[in-house]
Design a protein around this motif. Structure first.
Motif, PDB file in Angstrom:
ATOM      1  N   GLU A  21      21.066  38.666  -3.447  1.00  0.00           N
ATOM      2  CA  GLU A  21      20.803  38.490  -2.300  1.00  0.00           C
ATOM      3  C   GLU A  21      18.906  38.292  -1.822  1.00  0.00           C
ATOM      4  O   GLU A  21      18.317  38.880  -2.525  1.00  0.00           O
ATOM      5  N   SER A  63      19.330  50.224  -7.087  1.00  0.00           N
ATOM      6  CA  SER A  63      20.107  51.126  -7.342  1.00  0.00           C
ATOM      7  C   SER A  63      19.897  51.833  -8.191  1.00  0.00           C
ATOM      8  O   SER A  63      18.663  52.622  -8.243  1.00  0.00           O
ATOM      9  N   SER A  91      22.950  45.433 -10.341  1.00  0.00           N
ATOM     10  CA  SER A  91      22.642  44.277 -11.172  1.00  0.00           C
ATOM     11  C   SER A  91      23.326  43.211 -10.481  1.00  0.00           C
ATOM     12  O   SER A  91      23.202  42.099 -10.527  1.00  0.00           O
ATOM     13  N   GLU A  92      24.994  42.563 -10.037  1.00  0.00           N
ATOM     14  CA  GLU A  92      25.446  42.339  -9.723  1.00  0.00           C
ATOM     15  C   GLU A  92      24.324  41.285  -8.321  1.00  0.00           C
ATOM     16  O   GLU A  92      25.368  40.708  -7.697  1.00  0.00           O
ATOM     17  N   LEU A  93      24.122  41.885  -7.613  1.00  0.00           N
ATOM     18  CA  LEU A  93      23.484  41.757  -6.324  1.00  0.00           C
ATOM     19  C   LEU A  93      21.732  41.018  -7.128  1.00  0.00           C
ATOM     20  O   LEU A  93      21.413  40.793  -5.066  1.00  0.00           O
ATOM     21  N   SER A  94      21.713  40.739  -7.670  1.00  0.00           N
ATOM     22  CA  SER A  94      20.387  40.837  -8.154  1.00  0.00           C
ATOM     23  C   SER A  94      20.182  38.907  -6.721  1.00  0.00           C
ATOM     24  O   SER A  94      18.481  39.002  -6.759  1.00  0.00           O
ATOM     25  N   GLY A 154      33.064  49.535  -5.906  1.00  0.00           N
ATOM     26  CA  GLY A 154      34.143  47.967  -7.353  1.00  0.00           C
ATOM     27  C   GLY A 154      35.083  47.674  -6.096  1.00  0.00           C
ATOM     28  O   GLY A 154      35.813  46.583  -5.550  1.00  0.00           O
ATOM     29  N   LYS A 198      28.152  39.971  -0.323  1.00  0.00           N
ATOM     30  CA  LYS A 198      27.005  38.914  -0.883  1.00  0.00           C
ATOM     31  C   LYS A 198      27.377  38.066   0.214  1.00  0.00           C
ATOM     32  O   LYS A 198      27.980  38.071   1.380  1.00  0.00           O
ATOM     33  N   GLU A 233      25.090  49.677 -12.098  1.00  0.00           N
ATOM     34  CA  GLU A 233      26.047  48.856 -12.767  1.00  0.00           C
ATOM     35  C   GLU A 233      26.205  47.775 -11.618  1.00  0.00           C
ATOM     36  O   GLU A 233      26.450  46.098 -11.615  1.00  0.00           O
ATOM     37  N   ILE A 234      26.831  47.924 -11.082  1.00  0.00           N
ATOM     38  CA  ILE A 234      27.016  47.340  -9.337  1.00  0.00           C
ATOM     39  C   ILE A 234      25.586  46.396  -9.100  1.00  0.00           C
ATOM     40  O   ILE A 234      25.635  45.272  -8.479  1.00  0.00           O
ATOM     41  N   LEU A 273      32.202  44.963  -3.531  1.00  0.00           N
ATOM     42  CA  LEU A 273      31.200  43.690  -4.276  1.00  0.00           C
ATOM     43  C   LEU A 273      31.057  42.325  -3.790  1.00  0.00           C
ATOM     44  O   LEU A 273      30.560  41.646  -3.351  1.00  0.00           O
ATOM     45  N   GLY A 274      32.828  41.946  -3.268  1.00  0.00           N
ATOM     46  CA  GLY A 274      33.341  40.467  -3.136  1.00  0.00           C
ATOM     47  C   GLY A 274      32.579  40.253  -2.093  1.00  0.00           C
ATOM     48  O   GLY A 274      32.456  39.089  -1.283  1.00  0.00           O
TER      49      GLY A 274
END
Length: 91
Positions: free
Chosen positions: A63, A69, A58-61, A8, A43, A55-56, A39-40
């Motif tokens: 890429e 994970s 899933s936000e990178l799917s 995070g 990308k 948790e994190i 996270l930002g």
């Protein structure tokens, strides 16, 4: 080989994860360079693969690289079991 570890805030958890991955890779005779990021910033980073908590991750799917994970960031065995096949595959 280059890995990006993601959390995070971009320090703390991701730095610990990077150090664990480097130690595990070295134990198996591989050299891994890497960067710990938030996270930002993750990308679009250029790397061979990314590693993050479930948790994190899933936000990178979206890429272009493989995202590993990790459910329990304190479980070195889980990290090794998930990371080493990817490292071996890429060498």
């Amino acid at each position: 080989m280059r890995v990006v570890t993601v959390c995070g805030m971009g320090f703390g958890t991701s730095l610990m994860l990077l150090m664990d991955i480097q130690a595990i890779a070295q134990k198996h005779g591989f050299s891994v360079e890497g960067e710990a990021v938030d996270l930002g910033s993750a990308k679009g980073k250029t790397c061979d693969f990314m590693v993050a908590s479930s948790e994190i991750a899933s936000e990178l799917s979206g890429e272009a690289v493989h995202v590993i994970s990790i459910n329990n960031l304190l479980d070195k065995k889980e990290i090794e079991e998930k990371v080493m096949p990817i490292i071996r595959q890429m060498t």
